[in-house]
Motif scaffolding. Structure first.
Motif, PDB file in Angstrom:
ATOM      1  N   SER A 245       0.820  -1.216   0.000  1.00  0.00           N
ATOM      2  CA  SER A 245       0.000   0.000   0.000  1.00  0.00           C
ATOM      3  C   SER A 245       0.852   1.263   0.000  1.00  0.00           C
ATOM      4  CB  SER A 245      -0.934   0.019   1.215  1.00  0.00           C
ATOM      5  OG  SER A 245      -1.844  -1.052   1.183  1.00  0.00           O
ATOM      6  N   TRP A 246       1.981   1.237   0.700  1.00  0.00           N
ATOM      7  CA  TRP A 246       2.780   2.447   0.876  1.00  0.00           C
ATOM      8  C   TRP A 246       3.999   2.550  -0.041  1.00  0.00           C
ATOM      9  CZ3 TRP A 246       1.660   6.885   3.180  1.00  0.00           C
ATOM     10  CH2 TRP A 246       0.587   6.909   4.074  1.00  0.00           C
ATOM     11  N   LEU A 247       4.546   1.430  -0.476  1.00  0.00           N
ATOM     12  CA  LEU A 247       5.738   1.491  -1.322  1.00  0.00           C
ATOM     13  C   LEU A 247       5.517   2.250  -2.634  1.00  0.00           C
ATOM     14  CD1 LEU A 247       7.469  -1.977  -0.784  1.00  0.00           C
ATOM     15  CD2 LEU A 247       8.240   0.265   0.007  1.00  0.00           C
ATOM     16  N   PRO A 248       4.359   2.085  -3.317  1.00  0.00           N
ATOM     17  CA  PRO A 248       4.176   2.855  -4.563  1.00  0.00           C
ATOM     18  C   PRO A 248       4.307   4.360  -4.374  1.00  0.00           C
ATOM     19  CG  PRO A 248       2.551   1.111  -4.437  1.00  0.00           C
ATOM     20  CD  PRO A 248       3.248   1.128  -3.106  1.00  0.00           C
ATOM     21  N   LEU A 249       3.759   4.901  -3.276  1.00  0.00           N
ATOM     22  CA  LEU A 249       3.844   6.337  -3.043  1.00  0.00           C
ATOM     23  C   LEU A 249       5.291   6.759  -2.782  1.00  0.00           C
ATOM     24  CD1 LEU A 249       2.127   8.875  -2.872  1.00  0.00           C
ATOM     25  CD2 LEU A 249       1.840   8.470  -0.427  1.00  0.00           C
ATOM     26  N   HIS A 250       6.027   5.947  -2.033  1.00  0.00           N
ATOM     27  CA  HIS A 250       7.428   6.275  -1.781  1.00  0.00           C
ATOM     28  C   HIS A 250       8.268   6.136  -3.046  1.00  0.00           C
ATOM     29  CE1 HIS A 250       7.484   7.017   2.529  1.00  0.00           C
ATOM     30  NE2 HIS A 250       6.610   6.033   2.686  1.00  0.00           N
ATOM     31  N   ILE A 251       7.940   5.188  -3.892  1.00  0.00           N
ATOM     32  CA  ILE A 251       8.645   5.054  -5.173  1.00  0.00           C
ATOM     33  C   ILE A 251       8.388   6.281  -6.043  1.00  0.00           C
ATOM     34  CG2 ILE A 251       8.712   3.739  -7.338  1.00  0.00           C
ATOM     35  CD1 ILE A 251       8.191   1.221  -5.607  1.00  0.00           C
ATOM     36  N   LEU A 252       7.150   6.781  -6.028  1.00  0.00           N
ATOM     37  CA  LEU A 252       6.842   8.006  -6.778  1.00  0.00           C
ATOM     38  C   LEU A 252       7.599   9.203  -6.211  1.00  0.00           C
ATOM     39  CD1 LEU A 252       2.995   7.748  -7.488  1.00  0.00           C
ATOM     40  CD2 LEU A 252       4.877   7.536  -9.114  1.00  0.00           C
ATOM     41  N   ASN A 253       7.805   9.232  -4.897  1.00  0.00           N
ATOM     42  CA  ASN A 253       8.615  10.297  -4.305  1.00  0.00           C
ATOM     43  C   ASN A 253      10.044  10.235  -4.826  1.00  0.00           C
ATOM     44  OD1 ASN A 253       6.514  11.351  -2.767  1.00  0.00           O
ATOM     45  ND2 ASN A 253       6.990  10.102  -0.982  1.00  0.00           N
ATOM     46  N   CYS A 254      10.584   9.024  -4.950  1.00  0.00           N
ATOM     47  CA  CYS A 254      11.935   8.866  -5.512  1.00  0.00           C
ATOM     48  C   CYS A 254      11.979   9.357  -6.955  1.00  0.00           C
ATOM     49  CB  CYS A 254      12.372   7.400  -5.447  1.00  0.00           C
ATOM     50  SG  CYS A 254      12.607   6.764  -3.775  1.00  0.00           S
ATOM     51  N   ILE A 255      10.931   9.051  -7.726  1.00  0.00           N
ATOM     52  CA  ILE A 255      10.869   9.516  -9.113  1.00  0.00           C
ATOM     53  C   ILE A 255      10.804  11.036  -9.162  1.00  0.00           C
ATOM     54  CG2 ILE A 255       9.429   9.533 -11.200  1.00  0.00           C
ATOM     55  CD1 ILE A 255       8.611   6.652 -10.498  1.00  0.00           C
ATOM     56  N   THR A 256      10.013  11.630  -8.233  1.00  0.00           N
ATOM     57  CA  THR A 256       9.919  13.093  -8.167  1.00  0.00           C
ATOM     58  C   THR A 256      11.286  13.727  -7.927  1.00  0.00           C
ATOM     59  OG1 THR A 256       7.661  12.991  -7.307  1.00  0.00           O
ATOM     60  CG2 THR A 256       8.866  15.030  -6.928  1.00  0.00           C
ATOM     61  N   PHE A 258      14.456  12.221  -8.422  1.00  0.00           N
ATOM     62  CA  PHE A 258      15.509  11.880  -9.376  1.00  0.00           C
ATOM     63  C   PHE A 258      15.100  12.064 -10.833  1.00  0.00           C
ATOM     64  CE2 PHE A 258      16.357   8.975  -5.681  1.00  0.00           C
ATOM     65  CZ  PHE A 258      17.448   9.676  -5.204  1.00  0.00           C
ATOM     66  N   CYS A 259      13.786  12.029 -11.108  1.00  0.00           N
ATOM     67  CA  CYS A 259      13.315  12.156 -12.495  1.00  0.00           C
ATOM     68  C   CYS A 259      11.951  12.833 -12.479  1.00  0.00           C
ATOM     69  CB  CYS A 259      13.241  10.776 -13.155  1.00  0.00           C
ATOM     70  SG  CYS A 259      12.736  10.805 -14.872  1.00  0.00           S
ATOM     71  N   PRO A 260      11.911  14.148 -12.270  1.00  0.00           N
ATOM     72  CA  PRO A 260      10.650  14.859 -12.039  1.00  0.00           C
ATOM     73  C   PRO A 260       9.600  14.693 -13.137  1.00  0.00           C
ATOM     74  CG  PRO A 260      12.536  16.261 -11.543  1.00  0.00           C
ATOM     75  CD  PRO A 260      13.078  15.025 -12.188  1.00  0.00           C
ATOM     76  N   SER A 261      10.001  14.437 -14.363  1.00  0.00           N
ATOM     77  CA  SER A 261       9.030  14.334 -15.457  1.00  0.00           C
ATOM     78  C   SER A 261       8.561  12.903 -15.694  1.00  0.00           C
ATOM     79  CB  SER A 261       9.656  14.867 -16.751  1.00  0.00           C
ATOM     80  OG  SER A 261      10.806  14.105 -17.095  1.00  0.00           O
ATOM     81  N   GLY A 262       8.934  11.985 -14.806  1.00  0.00           N
ATOM     82  CA  GLY A 262       8.667  10.574 -15.062  1.00  0.00           C
ATOM     83  C   GLY A 262       7.425  10.026 -14.404  1.00  0.00           C
ATOM     84  N   LYS A 263       6.480  10.882 -13.996  1.00  0.00           N
ATOM     85  CA  LYS A 263       5.256  10.370 -13.369  1.00  0.00           C
ATOM     86  C   LYS A 263       4.059  11.156 -13.874  1.00  0.00           C
ATOM     87  CE  LYS A 263       5.405  13.359  -9.319  1.00  0.00           C
ATOM     88  NZ  LYS A 263       5.355  13.464  -7.864  1.00  0.00           N
ATOM     89  N   THR A 264       2.878  10.582 -13.741  1.00  0.00           N
ATOM     90  CA  THR A 264       1.650  11.222 -14.196  1.00  0.00           C
ATOM     91  C   THR A 264       0.710  11.430 -13.019  1.00  0.00           C
ATOM     92  OG1 THR A 264       0.601   9.088 -14.665  1.00  0.00           O
ATOM     93  CG2 THR A 264       1.847  10.114 -16.463  1.00  0.00           C
ATOM     94  N   GLU A 265      -0.265  12.321 -13.231  1.00  0.00           N
ATOM     95  CA  GLU A 265      -1.195  12.666 -12.161  1.00  0.00           C
ATOM     96  C   GLU A 265      -2.024  11.465 -11.717  1.00  0.00           C
ATOM     97  OE1 GLU A 265      -4.628  15.375 -12.896  1.00  0.00           O
ATOM     98  OE2 GLU A 265      -3.494  16.722 -11.593  1.00  0.00           O
ATOM     99  N   ILE A 266      -2.441  10.636 -12.689  1.00  0.00           N
ATOM    100  CA  ILE A 266      -3.276   9.483 -12.350  1.00  0.00           C
ATOM    101  C   ILE A 266      -2.532   8.513 -11.441  1.00  0.00           C
ATOM    102  CG2 ILE A 266      -2.616   8.181 -14.405  1.00  0.00           C
ATOM    103  CD1 ILE A 266      -6.074   8.216 -12.701  1.00  0.00           C
ATOM    104  N   LEU A 267      -1.224   8.342 -11.659  1.00  0.00           N
ATOM    105  CA  LEU A 267      -0.423   7.471 -10.798  1.00  0.00           C
ATOM    106  C   LEU A 267      -0.381   7.999  -9.373  1.00  0.00           C
ATOM    107  CD1 LEU A 267       2.644   6.505 -13.050  1.00  0.00           C
ATOM    108  CD2 LEU A 267       0.748   5.042 -12.329  1.00  0.00           C
ATOM    109  N   ILE A 268      -0.312   9.302  -9.230  1.00  0.00           N
ATOM    110  CA  ILE A 268      -0.276   9.897  -7.892  1.00  0.00           C
ATOM    111  C   ILE A 268      -1.586   9.638  -7.156  1.00  0.00           C
ATOM    112  CG2 ILE A 268      -0.053  12.053  -6.602  1.00  0.00           C
ATOM    113  CD1 ILE A 268       1.611  13.135  -8.918  1.00  0.00           C
TER     114      ILE A 268
END
Length: 334
Positions: A245-256, A258-268
């Motif tokens: 439940s929590w790892l996806p959000l922390h992985i998105l934080n890592c993407i934010t 190290f790679c700010p353009s690598g995520k989408t709003e729906i994933l958040i």
């Protein structure tokens, strides 16, 4: 989340459902421990602590998350406090799960001296320590590790408490979230808990195999270890659900970071729903996996929701049976 768009209606609707389920389900957990004496051992001190954190998520964090997701304008430190409350409650859940894992390990490792070592007073102290550490970790951004300086530089202002669009990423530093929170206080406890549960399962299976090869002993330790194995599996499932439940959000934080353009709003939105949804699943696990909780939930439902009269003779018989089971467990421990 972005500052330009309000969250989609399905997201808000699901957040409301999760909030109601979290509050009602975890109130039932606390209530079950209160009315069922056999649930009042040291492990369930930590289970109640976890349930209280999940109640707070449903009652306070989710409504606040919905509010700030609309792009609300507020003072920087007001928004930062809301974000820190979320961090405190998340950290308290992780530490409660770690305390549960350590408690089950001791119960299997030192069954004869467990009750002498893990007393209710020490369990209460451990719960207090978990919440104290969670407060320190979660409130760290309030003491300077935040985005105030970055916002002042971006907006060409030097205000001590400027008005901002209140979103999590606007006020919380991703360096804090990744290097301190995730790598320091989320990932290591999860790895440690994984190791502890693997060791618990190894010790229980070793003891069960040993007892199967020895027939005719006076006591029946295999029953004790069998019950421990069943409960350990249920609590390990709680840990597994927390991790996914929590790892996806922390992985998105890592993407934010190290790679700010690598995520989408729906994933958040999906990751946020997963993290909040974890607060609602634990009571379901308890109901389906732990018989004592299931019995207590049914009793609460029948007595207080369906308004059925309680058979006091049956209640007294149940209490006598619980006392007898308690004596038998004590004898098995010896």
């Amino acid at each position: 989340m972005t500052d330009k768009h309000s969250p989609p209606a399905p997201y808000i609707g699901m957040e409301v459902v999760i909030a109601l389920a979290s509050v009602l389900g975890n109130v039932m957990v606390v209530w079950a421990v209160k009315i069922n004496r056999s649930l009042r051992d040291t492990t369930f001190y930590f289970v109640v602590s976890l349930a209280l954190a999940d109640i707070a998520v449903g009652a306070f964090v989710i409504p606040l998350a919905i509010t700030i997701s609309t792009g609300l304008k507020t003072h920087f430190y007001s928004c930062l406090m809301v974000a820190c409350i979320m961090l405190v409650l998340t950290q308290s859940s992780i530490l409660a799960l770690l305390a549960i894992a350590i408690d089950r390990y001791l119960r299997v490792k030192i069954p004869l001296s467990y009750k002498r070592v893990v007393t209710p007073k020490r369990a209460g102290t451990a719960v207090f320590a978990c919440w104290l550490v969670a407060l320190i970790v979660g409130l760290t951004p309030m003491f300077g590790w935040n985005n105030l300086e970055k916002l002042n530089q971006t907006n060409n202002s030097q205000g001590p408490n400027p008005t901002v669009t209140c979103t999590f990423e606007n006020v919380i530093s991703m360096e804090y979230m990744v290097y301190f929170n995730f790598f320091g206080w989320v990932l290591p406890p999860l790895v440690l808990m994984l190791v502890i549960y693997l060791e618990i399962f190894y010790m229980i299976h070793k003891q069960l195999n040993k007892r199967l090869s020895k027939a005719g002993s006076q006591a029946d330790p295999s029953r004790y270890y069998g019950k421990e194995l069943k409960l350990a599996k249920s609590l390990a499932l709680v840990l597994f659900l927390f991790a996914i439940s929590w790892l996806p959000l922390h992985i998105l934080n890592c993407i934010t970071l190290f790679c700010p353009s690598g995520k989408t709003e729906i994933l958040i939105y999906v990751a946020i729903l997963l993290s909040h949804g974890n607060s609602a699943v634990n009571p379901v696990v308890y109901a389906f996996r732990i018989k004592k909780f299931r019995t207590a939930f049914v009793k609460i439902w029948e007595q207080y929701v369906c308004c059925k009269k309680v058979n006091h003779l049956a209640s007294r018989a149940t209490r006598r049976r619980e006392c007898l089971e308690k004596k038998m467990r004590r004898n098995n421990d010896i």
